[in-house]
Scaffold this active site. Structure first.
Site, PDB file in Angstrom:
ATOM      1  N   ARG A 211       0.878  -1.166   0.078  1.00 42.22           N
ATOM      2  CA  ARG A 211      -0.050   0.085   0.123  1.00 42.22           C
ATOM      3  C   ARG A 211       0.949   1.513  -0.096  1.00 42.22           C
ATOM      4  O   ARG A 211       1.839   1.520   0.901  1.00 42.22           O
ATOM      5  CB  ARG A 211      -1.091  -0.049   1.257  1.00 42.22           C
ATOM      6  CG  ARG A 211      -1.450  -1.289   1.529  1.00 42.22           C
ATOM      7  CD  ARG A 211      -3.070  -1.304   1.032  1.00 42.22           C
ATOM      8  NE  ARG A 211      -3.750  -2.378   1.270  1.00 42.22           N
ATOM      9  CZ  ARG A 211      -5.063  -2.695   1.797  1.00 42.22           C
ATOM     10  NH1 ARG A 211      -5.492  -1.496   2.354  1.00 42.22           N
ATOM     11  NH2 ARG A 211      -5.512  -3.642   1.675  1.00 42.22           N
ATOM     12  N   GLU A 213       0.852   4.019   1.160  1.00 38.58           N
ATOM     13  CA  GLU A 213       0.205   4.841   2.168  1.00 38.58           C
ATOM     14  C   GLU A 213       1.084   6.151   2.318  1.00 38.58           C
ATOM     15  O   GLU A 213       2.437   5.709   2.441  1.00 38.58           O
ATOM     16  CB  GLU A 213       0.048   4.171   3.541  1.00 38.58           C
ATOM     17  CG  GLU A 213      -0.837   2.828   3.424  1.00 38.58           C
ATOM     18  CD  GLU A 213      -2.098   3.253   3.991  1.00 38.58           C
ATOM     19  OE1 GLU A 213      -2.583   4.143   4.149  1.00 38.58           O
ATOM     20  OE2 GLU A 213      -2.675   1.997   4.107  1.00 38.58           O
ATOM     21  N   ARG A 219       0.587   2.808  13.019  1.00 36.60           N
ATOM     22  CA  ARG A 219       0.075   1.547  12.528  1.00 36.60           C
ATOM     23  C   ARG A 219      -0.142   1.214  11.110  1.00 36.60           C
ATOM     24  O   ARG A 219      -0.649   0.404  10.627  1.00 36.60           O
ATOM     25  CB  ARG A 219      -1.102   1.593  13.373  1.00 36.60           C
ATOM     26  CG  ARG A 219      -2.181   2.533  12.849  1.00 36.60           C
ATOM     27  CD  ARG A 219      -3.315   2.728  13.999  1.00 36.60           C
ATOM     28  NE  ARG A 219      -3.941   3.879  13.885  1.00 36.60           N
ATOM     29  CZ  ARG A 219      -5.179   4.294  12.950  1.00 36.60           C
ATOM     30  NH1 ARG A 219      -5.438   3.047  12.325  1.00 36.60           N
ATOM     31  NH2 ARG A 219      -5.540   5.411  12.744  1.00 36.60           N
ATOM     32  N   HIS A 220       0.659   1.901  10.288  1.00 39.71           N
ATOM     33  CA  HIS A 220       0.420   1.550   8.935  1.00 39.71           C
ATOM     34  C   HIS A 220       2.074   1.258   8.570  1.00 39.71           C
ATOM     35  O   HIS A 220       3.285   1.714   8.940  1.00 39.71           O
ATOM     36  CB  HIS A 220       0.092   2.681   8.196  1.00 39.71           C
ATOM     37  CG  HIS A 220      -1.256   3.169   8.225  1.00 39.71           C
ATOM     38  ND1 HIS A 220      -1.770   3.983   8.972  1.00 39.71           N
ATOM     39  CD2 HIS A 220      -2.362   2.797   7.686  1.00 39.71           C
ATOM     40  CE1 HIS A 220      -3.137   4.112   9.044  1.00 39.71           C
ATOM     41  NE2 HIS A 220      -3.339   3.307   8.129  1.00 39.71           N
ATOM     42  N   GLU A 357      -8.248  -0.870  13.942  1.00 39.63           N
ATOM     43  CA  GLU A 357      -9.084  -1.706  13.263  1.00 39.63           C
ATOM     44  C   GLU A 357      -8.088  -2.773  12.818  1.00 39.63           C
ATOM     45  O   GLU A 357      -6.935  -2.900  12.643  1.00 39.63           O
ATOM     46  CB  GLU A 357      -9.396  -1.049  11.806  1.00 39.63           C
ATOM     47  CG  GLU A 357     -10.079  -1.925  10.956  1.00 39.63           C
ATOM     48  CD  GLU A 357      -9.980  -1.454   9.375  1.00 39.63           C
ATOM     49  OE1 GLU A 357     -10.491  -0.405   9.204  1.00 39.63           O
ATOM     50  OE2 GLU A 357      -9.660  -1.986   8.518  1.00 39.63           O
ATOM     51  N   SER A 360     -11.140  -6.032   7.934  1.00 43.62           N
ATOM     52  CA  SER A 360     -12.440  -5.660   7.069  1.00 43.62           C
ATOM     53  C   SER A 360     -12.857  -6.889   6.322  1.00 43.62           C
ATOM     54  O   SER A 360     -12.009  -7.865   6.000  1.00 43.62           O
ATOM     55  CB  SER A 360     -11.961  -4.652   6.050  1.00 43.62           C
ATOM     56  OG  SER A 360     -11.751  -3.453   6.635  1.00 43.62           O
ATOM     57  N   ARG A 408      -0.701  -6.098  12.764  1.00 42.98           N
ATOM     58  CA  ARG A 408      -1.722  -5.364  13.792  1.00 42.98           C
ATOM     59  C   ARG A 408      -2.100  -6.332  14.675  1.00 42.98           C
ATOM     60  O   ARG A 408      -2.245  -6.004  15.972  1.00 42.98           O
ATOM     61  CB  ARG A 408      -2.841  -4.745  12.836  1.00 42.98           C
ATOM     62  CG  ARG A 408      -2.446  -3.171  12.253  1.00 42.98           C
ATOM     63  CD  ARG A 408      -3.862  -2.575  11.647  1.00 42.98           C
ATOM     64  NE  ARG A 408      -3.278  -1.612  10.886  1.00 42.98           N
ATOM     65  CZ  ARG A 408      -4.204  -0.713  10.553  1.00 42.98           C
ATOM     66  NH1 ARG A 408      -5.434  -0.979  10.657  1.00 42.98           N
ATOM     67  NH2 ARG A 408      -3.905   0.259   9.731  1.00 42.98           N
TER      68      ARG A 408
HETATM   69  P1  AMO Z   1      -8.480  -3.319   4.154  1.00 40.34           P
HETATM   70  O1  AMO Z   1      -7.985  -2.519   3.063  1.00 40.34           O
HETATM   71  O2  AMO Z   1      -9.352  -3.024   5.342  1.00 40.34           O
HETATM   72  O3  AMO Z   1      -9.392  -4.669   3.566  1.00 40.34           O
HETATM   73  O4  AMO Z   1      -7.339  -4.351   4.678  1.00 40.34           O
HETATM   74  C1  AMO Z   1      -7.591  -5.513   5.762  1.00 40.34           C
HETATM   75  C2  AMO Z   1      -6.638  -5.181   7.023  1.00 40.34           C
HETATM   76  O5  AMO Z   1      -5.427  -5.226   6.524  1.00 40.34           O
HETATM   77  C3  AMO Z   1      -4.470  -4.595   7.243  1.00 40.34           C
HETATM   78  N1  AMO Z   1      -4.027  -3.202   6.730  1.00 40.34           N
HETATM   79  C4  AMO Z   1      -2.539  -2.842   7.207  1.00 40.34           C
HETATM   80  N2  AMO Z   1      -1.841  -2.938   8.142  1.00 40.34           N
HETATM   81  C5  AMO Z   1      -0.813  -2.456   8.070  1.00 40.34           C
HETATM   82  N3  AMO Z   1      -0.437  -1.364   7.362  1.00 40.34           N
HETATM   83  C6  AMO Z   1      -1.246  -1.031   6.045  1.00 40.34           C
HETATM   84  N4  AMO Z   1      -0.807  -0.100   5.247  1.00 40.34           N
HETATM   85  C7  AMO Z   1      -2.353  -1.733   6.202  1.00 40.34           C
HETATM   86  N5  AMO Z   1      -3.598  -1.574   5.033  1.00 40.34           N
HETATM   87  C8  AMO Z   1      -4.344  -2.769   5.492  1.00 40.34           C
HETATM   88  C9  AMO Z   1      -5.608  -3.827   8.620  1.00 40.34           C
HETATM   89  C10 AMO Z   1      -7.086  -3.899   7.801  1.00 40.34           C
HETATM   90  O6  AMO Z   1      -8.074  -4.182   8.660  1.00 40.34           O
HETATM   91  N6  AMO Z   1      -9.773  -6.825   0.528  1.00 40.34           N
HETATM   92  C11 AMO Z   1     -10.321  -6.296   2.058  1.00 40.34           C
HETATM   93  C12 AMO Z   1     -10.535  -7.454   2.896  1.00 40.34           C
HETATM   94  C13 AMO Z   1     -11.684  -8.111   2.568  1.00 40.34           C
HETATM   95  O7  AMO Z   1     -12.783  -7.798   2.415  1.00 40.34           O
HETATM   96  O8  AMO Z   1     -11.688  -9.370   2.517  1.00 40.34           O
HETATM   97  C14 AMO Z   1      -9.151  -5.303   2.457  1.00 40.34           C
HETATM   98  O9  AMO Z   1      -7.953  -5.263   1.734  1.00 40.34           O
HETATM   99  O10 AMO Z   1      -5.707  -4.800   9.639  1.00 40.34           O
END
Ligand code: AMO
Ligand code: ATP
Length: 434
Positions: A211, A213, A219-220, A357, A360, A408
């Site tokens: 990602r 980001e 937490r990212h 979180e 998802s 996480r």
């Molecule tokens: P989402 O984008 O919410 O959902 O990602 C799911 C979970 O992945 C973790 N996460 C991260 N952890 C650390 N750094 C990041 N940049 C990061 N981005 C995401 C979080 C988050 O809750 N396709 C959907 C899932 C689904 O519906 O099956 C998805 O990617 O803990």
């Protein structure tokens, strides 16, 4: 493997060869000790200067801290030694000397900031508490795999170089693939659905997601480990059951198998397996409860996403893990199915830890026409996703799933301040190596 004994297995009466790092040298004058450390623990090596060969004493006591040494000798009981035994050496060999100027103190006596630790991860991991985090991480992933197998899931691996993104265009890392535009995958989302629609039916994957980001938060990560589930003939309630089971199985495995590691990290007394069912709170109730806390400057209204302070306020109010269900359709992605009796409401859910979180997920839109409409509503070109949408014409069962952030999970389970502490070599805005 070299013929050696782990320090933890050295018993009085044994003749052993131990191998490891010089943790510390304590010279008391006529007697001196080298504390040798390996993956299993530490052992004291005793040097009685007047009674031992000078060369042997010199080799042992001149070794700089963190040098790699092998020591052969007899193990004896010694109540004053830190582990109750010590080795009287017959030979000492310095296998790899360490520069006396260490960038970081692995004995942990001198604190180092996170950046120095990550720049010198090998030395950092020589600390018992840091090693324990990664022993637990490995154990958690084992427990999660076992739990998915209990749910009759097949482990899959999906491509990480892809043609399209699914989780928002601004967060994509573009790459060039033989002259064509491609991306690092943000989520196995579309691929896991394509396999859930086959006879395989129930799948899980533990793999990297990427990602782009922009923000630098505790937490990212820009490369994270996603724990994904997808199941045919499942609805969002079933997916929530699986997510809850997986998270609890991680806590249970740590409680059962990692007491020493929790001790080393310093959280053995407060560690608890979450008890009871995780409450399932609707989005509507969530915003009412957040507004009632009075913690936010502005009241939330229907349709707002939950900001970090909003999540924190609700986390404090609930006090444990909980789900937020029935999100407004407009703030959930195209692949999430709406409720049949109310198209404004989606079957999307999040699983929250009071701090943030974790998950998802939701039931998926499995009807071809509705799926295409969803793309158009989100301003995406369905033609670009034809490789995915066309399989919805050939018998796609109702299905549901979720993505759980691996780091996480570890971070919240162990109470780590920063997500980077849960990854060996984190990738963030500032960090592309090591
Ligand atoms: P989402 O984008 O919410 O959902 O990602 C799911 C979970 O992945 C973790 N996460 C991260 N952890 C650390 N750094 C990041 N940049 C990061 N981005 C995401 C979080 C988050 O809750 N396709 C959907 C899932 C689904 O519906 O099956 C998805 O990617 O803990
Ligand atoms: P010196 O008098 O020059 O210090 P020494 O050989 O007489 O040398 P000891 O009096 O035996 O030394 O011990 C010095 C210190 O080391 C004491 O505090 C003792 O408790 C400690 N000590 C001795 N042997 C051991 C051992 N095997 N393990 C741990 N501590 C020890």
């Amino acid at each position: 493997m070299q013929d050696r004994t782990y320090t933890a297995d050295a018993e009085p009466g044994d003749d052993v060869t131990v191998a490891g790092w010089v943790h510390e040298i304590r010279d008391l004058g006529g007697i001196a000790f080298l504390i040798l450390r390996d993956t299993s623990g530490k052992i004291q090596i005793k040097f009685e200067k007047d009674e031992m060969d000078d060369d042997l004493v010199e080799t042992g006591l001149d070794a700089s801290r963190e040098s790699v040494v092998t020591v052969s000798g007899a193990v004896e009981e010694e109540p004053r030694a830190p582990t109750g035994v010590e080795v009287t050496p017959e030979s000492v060999e310095v296998v790899a000397p360490a520069d006396p100027e260490l960038p970081l103190d692995p004995s942990g006596k001198v604190d180092a900031d996170l950046s120095t630790r990550l720049d010198n991860r090998t030395l950092d991991l020589r600390k018992e508490d840091v090693q324990s985090v990664f022993e637990i991480r490995s154990g958690v992933l084992n427990a999660v795999r076992d739990q998915f197998r209990e749910f009759d899931c097949t482990e899959i691996n999906t491509p990480k170089i892809v043609a399209t993104g699914t989780e928002g265009g601004t967060e994509l890392f573009p790459i060039t693939y033989f002259g064509e535009e491609a991306f690092m995958n943000q989520s196995p989302q579309l691929f896991k659905q394509l396999i859930a629609g086959s006879n395989v039916e129930r799948v899980f994957e533990i793999g990297p997601i990427f990602r782009a980001e922009e923000h630098n938060t505790p937490r990212h990560l820009n490369e994270a480990t996603s724990i994904d589930f997808e199941g045919a003939f499942c609805d969002h309630q079933d997916a929530m059951d699986v997510a809850e089971g997986v998270v609890k199985s991680a806590y249970e495995a740590v409680q059962e198998n990692f007491g020493d590691e929790l001790e080393a990290i310093g959280i053995a007394d407060e560690f608890e397996v979450p008890e009871g069912d995780f409450p399932r709170i609707s989005y509507e109730e969530a915003i009412e409860r957040i507004n009632a806390t009075g913690e936010l400057d502005e009241q939330l209204v229907w349709g707002d996403d939950l900001s970090t302070p909003a999540e924190e306020a609700l986390g404090q109010d609930v006090g444990g893990h909980y789900f937020i269900t029935d999100w407004p359709s407009e703030i959930k992605p195209f692949y999430i199915k709406d409720h049949d009796d109310d198209p404004e409401l989606s079957t999307g859910f999040d699983l929250m830890h009071p701090r943030m979180e974790l998950v998802s997920g939701g039931q998926r839109e499995h009807r071809h026409e509705k799926l295409i409409e969803g793309f158009e509503q989100q301003g995406l070109d369905p033609d670009q996703f034809e490789y995915y949408t066309k399989m919805f014409k050939y018998g796609m069962p109702p299905h549901a799933g979720f993505g759980l952030g691996g780091e996480r999970l570890i971070m919240t389970l162990l109470g780590l301040d920063n997500i980077r502490e849960a990854v060996l070599f984190p990738r963030d805005r500032q960090r592309l190596s090591p």
